[in-house]
Design an enzyme around this catalytic site. Structure first.
Site, short mmCIF file in Angstrom:
data_model
loop_
_atom_site.label_atom_id
_atom_site.label_comp_id
_atom_site.label_asym_id
_atom_site.label_seq_id
_atom_site.Cartn_x
_atom_site.Cartn_y
_atom_site.Cartn_z
N ARG A 162 0.83 -1.22 0.00
CA ARG A 162 0.00 0.00 0.00
C ARG A 162 0.86 1.26 0.00
NH1 ARG A 162 -2.29 -3.68 -1.12
NH2 ARG A 162 -4.16 -4.62 -0.21
N SER A 237 -10.78 -0.82 3.77
CA SER A 237 -9.94 -1.02 4.95
C SER A 237 -9.42 0.33 5.43
CB SER A 237 -8.74 -1.90 4.62
OG SER A 237 -9.18 -3.12 4.10
N GLU A 333 -4.61 3.40 6.43
CA GLU A 333 -4.37 3.20 4.99
C GLU A 333 -5.03 4.35 4.22
OE1 GLU A 333 -5.26 -0.74 3.32
OE2 GLU A 333 -6.19 0.26 1.62
C1 LIG Z 1 -15.54 -0.67 -0.30
C2 LIG Z 1 -14.08 -0.40 -0.58
C3 LIG Z 1 -13.20 -1.47 -0.76
C4 LIG Z 1 -11.85 -1.24 -1.04
N1 LIG Z 1 -11.03 -2.31 -1.22
C5 LIG Z 1 -9.72 -2.12 -1.50
C6 LIG Z 1 -8.85 -3.24 -1.73
O1 LIG Z 1 -9.26 -4.40 -1.69
N2 LIG Z 1 -7.55 -2.99 -2.00
C7 LIG Z 1 -7.05 -1.72 -2.06
O2 LIG Z 1 -5.84 -1.59 -2.32
N3 LIG Z 1 -7.84 -0.64 -1.87
C8 LIG Z 1 -9.16 -0.80 -1.59
N4 LIG Z 1 -9.97 0.28 -1.37
C9 LIG Z 1 -9.38 1.63 -1.40
C10 LIG Z 1 -9.54 2.36 -2.76
O3 LIG Z 1 -10.55 1.77 -3.54
C11 LIG Z 1 -8.24 2.38 -3.57
O4 LIG Z 1 -7.19 2.91 -2.81
C12 LIG Z 1 -8.38 3.18 -4.86
O5 LIG Z 1 -7.24 2.99 -5.67
C13 LIG Z 1 -8.57 4.67 -4.62
O6 LIG Z 1 -8.88 5.25 -5.88
P1 LIG Z 1 -9.64 6.62 -6.00
O7 LIG Z 1 -9.60 7.02 -7.45
O8 LIG Z 1 -10.97 6.55 -5.38
O9 LIG Z 1 -8.66 7.56 -5.15
P2 LIG Z 1 -8.97 8.91 -4.32
O10 LIG Z 1 -9.62 8.55 -3.02
O11 LIG Z 1 -9.69 9.90 -5.19
O12 LIG Z 1 -7.50 9.42 -4.04
C14 LIG Z 1 -6.61 8.72 -3.20
C15 LIG Z 1 -5.29 9.51 -3.13
O13 LIG Z 1 -4.66 9.54 -4.40
C16 LIG Z 1 -4.50 10.88 -4.89
N5 LIG Z 1 -4.82 10.83 -6.33
C17 LIG Z 1 -6.06 10.61 -6.88
N6 LIG Z 1 -5.96 10.58 -8.24
C18 LIG Z 1 -4.64 10.81 -8.53
C19 LIG Z 1 -3.90 10.93 -9.76
N7 LIG Z 1 -4.48 10.80 -10.95
N8 LIG Z 1 -2.56 11.16 -9.67
C20 LIG Z 1 -1.95 11.28 -8.47
N9 LIG Z 1 -2.59 11.22 -7.28
C21 LIG Z 1 -3.93 10.97 -7.31
C22 LIG Z 1 -5.46 11.72 -4.06
O14 LIG Z 1 -5.03 13.06 -3.95
C23 LIG Z 1 -5.46 10.99 -2.73
O15 LIG Z 1 -4.36 11.37 -1.95
C24 LIG Z 1 -11.35 0.09 -1.12
C25 LIG Z 1 -12.24 1.17 -0.95
C26 LIG Z 1 -13.59 0.93 -0.69
C27 LIG Z 1 -14.53 2.10 -0.53
#
Ligand SMILES: Cc1cc2nc3c(=O)[nH]c(=O)nc-3n(C[C@H](O)[C@H](O)[C@H](O)COP(=O)(O)OP(=O)(O)OC[C@H]3O[C@@H](n4cnc5c(N)ncnc54)[C@H](O)[C@@H]3O)c2cc1C
Length: 337
Positions: A162, A237, A333
């Protein structure tokens, strides 16, 4: 491309927290991204993907740039492998299904993870024995200060559990715009050894699973274990599973012989944070509208109108109690904003 002021982010974060962005813009191309950055050189910026890995504890006093670029394509292939490129704003799960539908293997165990493709390298997402570093080739990113494009190879991303360079050494300096993955076209490495995948396949009498079978099994397990953010606000998580030195773990294990653990190397042990939180008595507890999920202690939830600060307070309470009970620090996380 319209810049909106005092913009509500409630529908842009999976916790469903009400917080305002001082300014908000959705960008649909690299050119739009470049223009916005050039026009707002001195303003503070915040990058938003699908909002599924953040806890908003306050309004964001910055220009929030929501990356909404679309497109995916094959950029190279041979008999065995295919290189696919996706724009950052593509939904991850839809992208995974698109690869599986073409019989491209490698991402199936990460089905149904929320969020966007462009964010996957940020924390090296992973599930069911696979991480994106296993298929990641490179990503392109725009420097926020100079608008120059740079390609990051896998080595340059410094992927860990992570973790990546984007969360550490160059945090808040780059916006990822495209990601390239190398996927198998045949002789897929089907990985069913992790979690309940085998049991789920057996339940459906599947003995030689295809990519879609594995994906469907993962989807079914995730749906049975994790709350759907559309129904109950959450960010998956909330904490990472702590990694301890084997020597430290052994001392703790003597006191708590029932503690669950996984050996990850000859010197390191991973302890499931969910187990620690459950043993500390938090599973299913509710404090106003903030709480801990009844089936999954690792997931903090918003029952309706919790503020980010209230959820943060619960998370700190959990961290303190787990530390007092076991002497183990659990780290968030989720990105706390
Ligand atoms: C129900 C649920 C289950 C999940 N299960 C998992 C799992 O099994 N495994 C896992 O690893 N994660 C899991 N996650 C966490 C999440 O889905 C991941 O971390 C996902 O990659 C976040 O993507 P996002 O686009 O929503 O990021 P955001 O929440 O929009 O951003 C996260 C971070 O990245 C930065 N960011 C966003 N876009 C960019 C970009 N283009 N360039 C640079 N920085 C950027 C943001 O500023 C922020 O700091 C889960 C979340 C939920 C709600």
């Amino acid at each position: 491309m319209e810049i909106q002021n005092n913009f509500s982010l409630k529908n842009y974060n999976t916790f469903g927290i009400e917080a305002k962005a001082k300014q908000f813009v959705a960008i649909h191309s690299n050119q739009e991204l470049k223009t916005v950055l050039e026009q707002h050189l001195t303003d503070k910026k915040f990058i938003l993907g699908g909002g599924s890995n953040m806890l908003l504890t306050k309004d964001i006093d910055a220009l929030v740039i929501h990356v909404d670029t679309k497109g995916r394509k094959i950029i190279e292939e041979n008999v065995d492998f295919v290189w696919v490129e996706s724009q950052a704003g593509e939904n991850w799960h839809e992208f995974v299904l698109w690869t599986i539908n073409q019989n491209f293997g490698g991402l199936e165990n990460m089905s149904l993870i929320p969020g966007n493709v462009g964010t996957t390298p940020v924390q090296n997402i992973g599930a069911y024995g696979t991480e994106i570093k296993d298929t990641f080739v490179s990503c392109q990113a725009m420097n926020i200060a100079t608008q120059e494009m740079r390609t990051f190879t896998k080595d340059e991303c410094h992927f860990g559990y992570r973790e990546s360079v984007f969360k550490n050494e160059i945090k808040d300096q780059y916006i990822i715009t495209t990601v390239v993955f190398k996927l198998s076209k045949r002789n897929h490495k089907i990985n069913t050894s992790y979690g309940d995948i085998t049991a789920e396949l057996e339940k459906n009498h599947i003995t030689t699973p295809s990519l879609i079978d594995v994906s469907n099994a993962v989807i079914a397990i995730r749906k049975s274990k994790l709350p759907d953010p559309k129904e109950l606000g959450n960010s998956g998580s909330f904490f990472k599973n702590p990694i301890l030195l084997k020597t430290d773990f052994e001392k703790i294990h003597l006191k708590f012989p029932e503690m669950k653990y996984y050996e990850i190397s000859s010197t390191e042990i991973k302890v499931p944070a969910g187990w620690l939180i459950e043993q500390a008595g938090f599973k299913g507890k509710r404090f106003g509208d903030a709480g801990i999920h009844k089936n999954q202690a690792l997931v903090l939830v918003n029952y309706g109108n919790a503020t980010g600060q209230e959820i943060l307070n619960v998370s700190r309470d959990i961290q303190e109690t787990v530390f007092k009970t076991f002497g183990i620090h659990i780290e968030a996380e989720v990105n706390i904003i």
